[in-house]
Design an enzyme around this catalytic site. Sequence first.
Site, PDB file in Angstrom:
ATOM      1  N   ASP A  14      -9.466 -47.383 -24.685  1.00  0.00           N
ATOM      2  CA  ASP A  14      -9.208 -48.832 -24.623  1.00  0.00           C
ATOM      3  C   ASP A  14      -7.774 -49.187 -24.979  1.00  0.00           C
ATOM      4  O   ASP A  14      -7.247 -50.192 -24.522  1.00  0.00           O
ATOM      5  CB  ASP A  14     -10.150 -49.577 -25.581  1.00  0.00           C
ATOM      6  CG  ASP A  14     -11.566 -49.542 -25.078  1.00  0.00           C
ATOM      7  OD1 ASP A  14     -11.752 -49.799 -23.886  1.00  0.00           O
ATOM      8  OD2 ASP A  14     -12.474 -49.223 -25.863  1.00  0.00           O
TER       9      ASP A  14
ATOM     10  N   HIS B  42     -13.127 -43.579 -32.638  1.00  0.00           N
ATOM     11  CA  HIS B  42     -14.276 -43.674 -31.728  1.00  0.00           C
ATOM     12  C   HIS B  42     -15.536 -43.226 -32.441  1.00  0.00           C
ATOM     13  O   HIS B  42     -15.497 -42.281 -33.241  1.00  0.00           O
ATOM     14  CB  HIS B  42     -14.055 -42.796 -30.483  1.00  0.00           C
ATOM     15  CG  HIS B  42     -14.952 -43.156 -29.338  1.00  0.00           C
ATOM     16  ND1 HIS B  42     -16.248 -42.711 -29.258  1.00  0.00           N
ATOM     17  CD2 HIS B  42     -14.750 -43.935 -28.250  1.00  0.00           C
ATOM     18  CE1 HIS B  42     -16.794 -43.198 -28.159  1.00  0.00           C
ATOM     19  NE2 HIS B  42     -15.916 -43.947 -27.530  1.00  0.00           N
TER      20      HIS B  42
HETATM   21  N1  ACO Z   1      -8.003 -48.271 -38.235  1.00  0.00           N
HETATM   22  C1  ACO Z   1      -7.963 -47.863 -39.522  1.00  0.00           C
HETATM   23  N2  ACO Z   1      -8.862 -47.056 -40.115  1.00  0.00           N
HETATM   24  C2  ACO Z   1      -9.894 -46.629 -39.363  1.00  0.00           C
HETATM   25  C3  ACO Z   1     -10.012 -47.025 -38.008  1.00  0.00           C
HETATM   26  C4  ACO Z   1      -9.029 -47.853 -37.430  1.00  0.00           C
HETATM   27  N3  ACO Z   1      -9.090 -48.222 -36.161  1.00  0.00           N
HETATM   28  N4  ACO Z   1     -11.132 -46.468 -37.492  1.00  0.00           N
HETATM   29  C5  ACO Z   1     -11.688 -45.764 -38.486  1.00  0.00           C
HETATM   30  N5  ACO Z   1     -10.934 -45.859 -39.620  1.00  0.00           N
HETATM   31  C6  ACO Z   1     -11.188 -45.173 -40.890  1.00  0.00           C
HETATM   32  C7  ACO Z   1     -12.331 -45.786 -41.657  1.00  0.00           C
HETATM   33  O1  ACO Z   1     -11.903 -46.785 -42.533  1.00  0.00           O
HETATM   34  C8  ACO Z   1     -12.892 -44.570 -42.380  1.00  0.00           C
HETATM   35  O2  ACO Z   1     -12.036 -44.284 -43.461  1.00  0.00           O
HETATM   36  P1  ACO Z   1     -12.656 -43.596 -44.833  1.00  0.00           P
HETATM   37  O3  ACO Z   1     -13.200 -42.263 -44.400  1.00  0.00           O
HETATM   38  O4  ACO Z   1     -11.485 -43.491 -45.750  1.00  0.00           O
HETATM   39  O5  ACO Z   1     -13.707 -44.548 -45.314  1.00  0.00           O
HETATM   40  C9  ACO Z   1     -12.706 -43.436 -41.371  1.00  0.00           C
HETATM   41  O6  ACO Z   1     -11.594 -43.833 -40.552  1.00  0.00           O
HETATM   42  C10 ACO Z   1     -13.948 -43.214 -40.486  1.00  0.00           C
HETATM   43  O7  ACO Z   1     -14.240 -44.445 -39.829  1.00  0.00           O
HETATM   44  P2  ACO Z   1     -15.698 -44.991 -39.499  1.00  0.00           P
HETATM   45  O8  ACO Z   1     -15.672 -46.467 -39.588  1.00  0.00           O
HETATM   46  O9  ACO Z   1     -16.711 -44.241 -40.284  1.00  0.00           O
HETATM   47  O10 ACO Z   1     -15.821 -44.581 -38.000  1.00  0.00           O
HETATM   48  P3  ACO Z   1     -16.935 -45.125 -37.036  1.00  0.00           P
HETATM   49  O11 ACO Z   1     -17.300 -43.984 -36.172  1.00  0.00           O
HETATM   50  O12 ACO Z   1     -18.018 -45.809 -37.753  1.00  0.00           O
HETATM   51  O13 ACO Z   1     -16.156 -46.232 -36.198  1.00  0.00           O
HETATM   52  C11 ACO Z   1     -14.946 -47.292 -34.496  1.00  0.00           C
HETATM   53  C12 ACO Z   1     -15.647 -46.004 -34.945  1.00  0.00           C
HETATM   54  C13 ACO Z   1     -15.897 -48.486 -34.586  1.00  0.00           C
HETATM   55  C14 ACO Z   1     -14.520 -47.124 -33.033  1.00  0.00           C
HETATM   56  C15 ACO Z   1     -13.716 -47.489 -35.399  1.00  0.00           C
HETATM   57  O14 ACO Z   1     -12.856 -46.385 -35.302  1.00  0.00           O
HETATM   58  C16 ACO Z   1     -12.968 -48.785 -35.068  1.00  0.00           C
HETATM   59  O15 ACO Z   1     -13.324 -49.850 -35.562  1.00  0.00           O
HETATM   60  N6  ACO Z   1     -11.914 -48.694 -34.184  1.00  0.00           N
HETATM   61  C17 ACO Z   1     -11.209 -49.865 -33.763  1.00  0.00           C
HETATM   62  C18 ACO Z   1     -11.967 -50.610 -32.650  1.00  0.00           C
HETATM   63  C19 ACO Z   1     -11.951 -49.893 -31.304  1.00  0.00           C
HETATM   64  O16 ACO Z   1     -10.928 -49.435 -30.842  1.00  0.00           O
HETATM   65  N7  ACO Z   1     -13.115 -49.823 -30.672  1.00  0.00           N
HETATM   66  C20 ACO Z   1     -13.274 -49.206 -29.346  1.00  0.00           C
HETATM   67  C21 ACO Z   1     -13.931 -47.895 -29.424  1.00  0.00           C
HETATM   68  S1  ACO Z   1     -14.047 -47.189 -27.796  1.00  0.00           S
HETATM   69  C22 ACO Z   1     -15.419 -47.907 -27.084  1.00  0.00           C
HETATM   70  O17 ACO Z   1     -16.379 -48.178 -27.713  1.00  0.00           O
HETATM   71  C23 ACO Z   1     -15.417 -48.192 -25.607  1.00  0.00           C
END
Ligand code: ACO
Length: 433
Positions: free
Chosen positions: A365, A308
């Site tokens: 979600d 998130h």
């Molecule tokens: N699967 C695998 N790896 C992940 C995931 C995931 N779902 N989410 C984050 N990571 C990893 C990233 O690759 C990153 O790794 P690193 O530090 O080695 O580079 C680390 O975790 C941090 O991730 P960020 O992308 O910096 O986190 P950010 O806060 O930008 O993204 C987000 C958050 C967009 C929700 C992301 O976790 C994601 O894409 N999740 C899947 C989609 C999802 O479920 N969205 C709904 C969110 S709830 C809502 O908005 C209502």
Amino acid sequence: MTNKTVTITDNVTGKSADFTIRDSVHGPSVVEIGSLYKEFGYFTYDPAFTSTASCQSKITFIDGEKGILLHRGYPIAQLAERSSFLEVVYLLIHRVLPMKESLEDFKRNISKHMLLNQGILNFFNGFHYDAHPMAMLTAVVGSLSAFYHDRIDISDAFHREQIASRIVAKMVSIAAAAFKHMMGHPIVYPDSKLSYSGNLLNMMFSMPTEPYEINPVAEKALDQLFILHADHEQNASTSTVRMAGSTGTNPFAAIAAGCAALWGPAHGGANEAVINMLDEIGSVDNIAKYVEKAKNKDDPFRLMGFGHRVYKSYDPRAVIIRKTCHDVLEALGVDDPKLELAMRLEEIALQDEYFIERNLYPNVDFYSGLIYKALNIPSSFFTVLFAIGRAPGWIAQWMEMIADPDQRIARPRQTYRGPEMRDYVEEFQRGSK
Ligand code: ACO
């Protein structure tokens, strides 16, 4: 009020100016930079508003580091366990928890407004059978503005409360009508004897040909999901409602703008993406392969429903809904390989070092999609259910904005990076680079 200030010095001109720091009740204080341009001739640049408070609000507080979500000061876990959706709606709109009679009056009012004008129902005939339900919801919510315009005075607090009740009541009936249209089944009208969530289930699933009994487990789960989605401070759809509403537009049009913003996969569309991901994974045997893909930086695949942007320790809503999800699956005796696959994926990911180190837990979600799936709701309809839950937040934020004496039309600035001023070129002279 505080006397704290921050001094900004322009190293180019040597000029300094003080800017007031305004404390928040919870969360970071803010620096009032409204006079920055007057003092220095600069705008601030903050794409996606990562450090910009766009308004002051007394509705919702989130601390993403600590996993805190409060509505009017009350923790979400207490509301989800002890309150009902309509009581939370009352709290968001009227600022206080209601006394018994006030809540009963409020429920009666919502129930009364659930009935849609026949003219509104006629709109559905114009949609193709496979129209996306969010397209229908957005269009029909916007068209409410055609029915309620000359009698609306948004500067009148009583009118604003009436609008709020209408929105909350009509969202559920419009959503159910969109569902029936998708199915090609006749519309079912609201029933004042039923609860808000019970009405939704009845309007979606009952048929004139056979009796329908509302499953109390499904009714309670939906009510709780709506509470968990009720507001989330200045997210993209809420900010859209405020932005549109700041022009003084018809409030139903502003809420339609919120529906449009919610539809995107980066916002309300993630619960649908979870089910699509489970389709792609296909079977329990493939989980290990997909978990490895999610960890591989060269692979764009991510575990949908994990992680998130704001919650960096855990999503307090997911903690609640996880339990409800497991209870619902057990109580309904659901035997669906996709749900088994999801539960196994959750288990494996929660034990994996990569996800533990990065605090990547299933978000709200992940579980909401599974509950909706267990209730036989098609995945394209999931975002509509999110919109029903979020509607009270949108309308409460709109009401707060209209009543805020600081409110003016929202008009961000930009940093222009296009061509410098140049003269118009006649057609016969164009083409030479
Ligand atoms: N699967 C695998 N790896 C992940 C995931 C995931 N779902 N989410 C984050 N990571 C990893 C990233 O690759 C990153 O790794 P690193 O530090 O080695 O580079 C680390 O975790 C941090 O991730 P960020 O992308 O910096 O986190 P950010 O806060 O930008 O993204 C987000 C958050 C967009 C929700 C992301 O976790 C994601 O894409 N999740 C899947 C989609 C999802 O479920 N969205 C709904 C969110 S709830 C809502 O908005 C209502």
